[in-house]
Scaffold this active site. Structure first.
Site, PDB file in Angstrom:
ATOM      1  N   TYR A   1      10.446   2.378   3.725  1.00 38.80           N
ATOM      2  CA  TYR A   1      10.036   2.109   2.343  1.00 38.80           C
ATOM      3  C   TYR A   1       9.828   3.441   1.645  1.00 38.80           C
ATOM      4  O   TYR A   1       8.898   4.175   1.954  1.00 38.80           O
ATOM      5  CB  TYR A   1       8.733   1.293   2.381  1.00 38.80           C
ATOM      6  CG  TYR A   1       8.216   0.779   1.051  1.00 38.80           C
ATOM      7  CD1 TYR A   1       8.173   1.581  -0.081  1.00 38.80           C
ATOM      8  CD2 TYR A   1       7.739  -0.523   0.942  1.00 38.80           C
ATOM      9  CE1 TYR A   1       7.682   1.099  -1.285  1.00 38.80           C
ATOM     10  CE2 TYR A   1       7.230  -1.015  -0.263  1.00 38.80           C
ATOM     11  CZ  TYR A   1       7.209  -0.194  -1.367  1.00 38.80           C
ATOM     12  OH  TYR A   1       6.714  -0.670  -2.549  1.00 38.80           O
TER      13      TYR A   1
ATOM     14  N   GLU B   1       7.291  -9.420   1.263  1.00 37.48           N
ATOM     15  CA  GLU B   1       6.117  -8.708   1.744  1.00 37.48           C
ATOM     16  C   GLU B   1       4.902  -9.558   1.406  1.00 37.48           C
ATOM     17  O   GLU B   1       4.611  -9.791   0.231  1.00 37.48           O
ATOM     18  CB  GLU B   1       5.982  -7.345   1.056  1.00 37.48           C
ATOM     19  CG  GLU B   1       7.070  -6.373   1.425  1.00 37.48           C
ATOM     20  CD  GLU B   1       6.926  -5.026   0.719  1.00 37.48           C
ATOM     21  OE1 GLU B   1       7.601  -4.084   1.139  1.00 37.48           O
ATOM     22  OE2 GLU B   1       6.159  -4.924  -0.261  1.00 37.48           O
TER      23      GLU B   1
ATOM     24  N   ASP C   1      -3.273   0.951  -5.067  1.00 38.43           N
ATOM     25  CA  ASP C   1      -2.755  -0.012  -6.033  1.00 38.43           C
ATOM     26  C   ASP C   1      -3.318   0.182  -7.433  1.00 38.43           C
ATOM     27  O   ASP C   1      -4.470   0.534  -7.616  1.00 38.43           O
ATOM     28  CB  ASP C   1      -3.065  -1.431  -5.548  1.00 38.43           C
ATOM     29  CG  ASP C   1      -2.165  -1.829  -4.395  1.00 38.43           C
ATOM     30  OD1 ASP C   1      -0.937  -1.844  -4.608  1.00 38.43           O
ATOM     31  OD2 ASP C   1      -2.678  -2.078  -3.293  1.00 38.43           O
TER      32      ASP C   1
END
Lengths: 407, 261
Positions: free
Chosen positions: B167, B41, B52
């Site tokens: 995912y 990725e 994040d």
């Protein structure tokens, strides 16, 4: 840029023309759907409205007066100037309208922990206040630069029992506080309500927060008709995220004779990074859940912003304002740091009212506009907050400290 | 081309491109592929990475400090594709850099740069109509995230539009390390299986061979992000490729010995 919006997404609630939407990590979708559902239920429930109206009246102090600023009107020699006194509300700004509404919603959803971001600290104080009132745990994220320049509000939040968490990333201002609040929400989404303080973020926030502030424009309309038997020439409001402005504008959108004027932060000048005037240098983009005008570089990185007022110091703007801008229904101008400061001083010394530096931007545009209009024109300025919180900045900028009067 | 995992679990490696510089990212990527990473990725740094944790935030800041752009990420993909034809290459980005680049232009450029798939962190299925049209038109694989908080209705939507793999986010939260793999992860993968035959990769917080072994029991691939980025952050100059290779060799102790499929 518009190609991202297919006809299908245009039908989704939460779109304002091409703008708005819901651009968030998947983890938050369930919470946004839950909130949307809870809000729709509350909207349809008379008990919710009764509770909210009672609090807005007896606790927050609504309706707020619509005050004819006669001395300022006379000095400027043009339109009559009315001030919508949101600064007289409990906690000192319009923010309490939305916090009471969302606080009640959080209680209905059974969430006992509330998080919020704040720029100027007014939304943080209003959130801390409502959490104290409802007995909820409260965490407020605030950029470290903003904590420094709005120190008094940090103390107020702590006094009210809230935990203020400083944010040291990025520009250490409102945008970065929202990033941290969103990270907290992603992590604690099952127990926590994110009490977002402006008409920003993913659906349903821009719609819901606007609804909670609609009362401002509703009152203005009723009050001006009582006093003048006609609608105003223009309604003016400062625009950071744009919650006080959309609240003031909303009930006039279908009154084409009424000009709607939003005033952005012109900061120190037109260079990228020196201001927060999204409609003068920004372009459409996605930040923090919504598609709207955005100050960004040519690689799509969000620009730093500057304004003397922390509450306007933000790189994006509520998506409904973007739609009103593109349709031409509302006009967006800017006032510089200096003009805002001058306007604050002028209002203080002419009317005995010290506005928040955010609201002073709207006053600055009023000062420019009023002399160009006729005496039978009427300007309504939404005075969204009071200036107590800005004493530190004003003392420094205007040399108010020391034994002698420096003026 | 299709993304297939030959081992169980396959290893998917996330890198923030340009951290600490483009040459290091390239060397680490090559070392990771050679050490058994089946999919890379390639993370596009963004100024406001709301999903994040601090490790990847810092990596983004370092990459942006010297002006890493989506162009650079595509150029790196092309280079990797030429050098390692069989590796899966996925662009991993927040939406705004792609929008600003131009969605059509990006989707046209990506396949010729050797990119197989694209994952946009803050693009949910509801907002993805125009994006999916462009992805299909250019034969790119759209990969979407599924979260433990996603309802069955949402999982079904996510499964129906995803290609390549799905995912699955192992837990509620932002990217970063954790001690134990949340039981959320297995439940989510089991729920997803009802809606898709696609391989399912589990990510967020995977950092040890034990985690990898645990993932192998119920999912097809493990995504390693923060642990890798953290090692790159701490590595002495010039040593990051070797550090990552040896870290991945350790993680591979958690893979099953027989091929997956």
């Amino acid at each position: 840029m518009r190609q991202i919006v297919s006809t299908a997404t245009n039908t989704v609630p939460g779109r304002f023309g091409a703008y708005g939407g819901r651009y968030v990590p998947e983890t938050l979708m369930a919470a946004l759907e839950e909130l949307e559902h809870a809000y729709a239920e509350a909207q349809a429930d008379p008990v919710f409205h009764a509770e909210l109206d009672l609090l807005l009246g007896d606790y927050a102090g609504r309706p707020t007066p619509l005050y004819l600023a006669e001395r300022l009107t006379r000095q400027l020699g043009g339109a009559s100037i009315y001030l919508k006194r949101e600064d007289l509300l409990h906690t000192g700004a319009h923010k309490i309208n939305n916090c009471l509404g969302q606080g009640l919603l959080a209680r209905r959803m059974g969430k006992h922990r509330v998080i919020a971001e704040t720029g100027a600290g007014q939304h943080g104080v209003a959130t801390a206040t409502v959490c104290a009132l409802f007995g909820m745990e409260c965490v407020v994220y605030m950029g470290e630069d903003d904590m420094r320049r709005q120190e008094l509000n940090v103390y107020r939040m702590r006094l009210l029992g809230a935990e203020v968490r400083g944010v040291s990333s990025g520009s250490r201002t409102l945008k970065d506080a929202i990033n941290e609040a969103m990270r907290d929400w992603v992590t604690n989404v099952r127990t926590t309500h994110y009490l977002l303080g402006s008409v920003l973020g993913a659906h349903p926030y821009p719609t819901m927060v606007r609804d909670f502030h609609r009362v401002i424009g509703q009152e203005i309309k009723q009050q001006i008709l009582e006093k003048e038997s006609r609608l105003p020439t223009a309604v003016l409001a400062c625009v950071g995220g744009g919650s006080n402005a959309i609240g003031a504008f909303y009930d006039f959108i279908d009154e084409p004779s009424v000009r709607l004027i939003g005033v952005e932060a012109g900061g120190r000048g037109p260079a990228l990074g020196s201001h927060a005037a999204r409609f003068h240098g920004g372009s459409p983009g996605v930040l923090q859940g919504t598609y709207s005008y955005l100050l960004q570089d040519d690689a799509g990185q969000v620009s730093l912003t500057h304004s003397v007022s922390a509450g306007l110091d933000y790189a994006s703007v509520g998506p409904e304002h973007a739609a009103l801008h593109d349709s031409g229904r509302a006009e967006y101008v800017s006032a510089s740091d200096e003009e805002a400061m001058e306007a604050a001083v002028r209002l203080a010394r002419t009317e005995g009212i010290v506005p928040a530096l955010e609201s002073a931007h709207a006053v600055a545009e009023c000062i420019r506009l009023a002399p160009k209009l006729a005496p039978d024109d009427i300007l309504v300025v939404n005075l969204s907050g009071r200036g107590d919180k800005d004493m530190g900045i004003m003392a420094r900028e205007l040399h108010l400290a020391g034994a002698a009067n420096a003026d | 081309m299709p993304i297939e995992f030959q081992r169980r679990p396959g290893l998917v490696i996330y890198l923030t491109v340009g951290d600490p510089d483009l040459a290091t990212t390239r060397d680490v990527a090559l070392a990771a592929i050679d050490a058994g990473a089946e999919v890379l990725e390639l993370g596009v740094p963004f100024s406001d990475p709301i999903a994040d944790g601090p490790v990847i935030q810092r990596a983004s800041e370092r990459a942006l400090a010297h002006g890493t752009r989506l162009d650079d990420v595509l150029a790196l993909a092309a280079e990797l594709r030429a050098l390692r034809p069989s590796a899966g290459l996925v662009i991993f980005s927040y939406f705004n850099p792609v929008l600003r680049f131009g969605l059509e232009r990006f989707c046209r450029r990506a396949p010729s740069s050797g990119v197989d798939g694209v994952l946009i962190t803050d693009l949910t299925v509801e907002e993805a109509d125009g994006y999916l049209t462009e992805m299909h038109h250019n034969e790119l694989l759209p990969i979407f995230l599924a979260a433990p908080t996603s309802s069955d209705i949402r999982l079904k939507m996510i499964a129906s539009v995803s290609e390549g793999f799905v995912y699955a986010i192992s837990r509620v939260g932002i990217t970063g390390k954790q001690q134990n793999l949340a039981s959320d992860a297995r439940q989510l993968v089991d729920r997803l299986r009802r809606f898709t035959q696609l391989p399912i990769a589990v990510g967020f917080g995977i950092s040890t061979a034990e985690h990898v072994a645990a993932v192998s029991e119920f999912a097809d691939a493990a995504v390693i992000g923060t642990a890798i980025v953290s090692l790159i952050e701490k590595a002495e100059p010039g040593t990051a490729p070797a550090v990552i290779a040896s870290f991945l060799e350790g993680l591979r102790q958690g893979q099953q010995t027989a091929p997956a499929r």
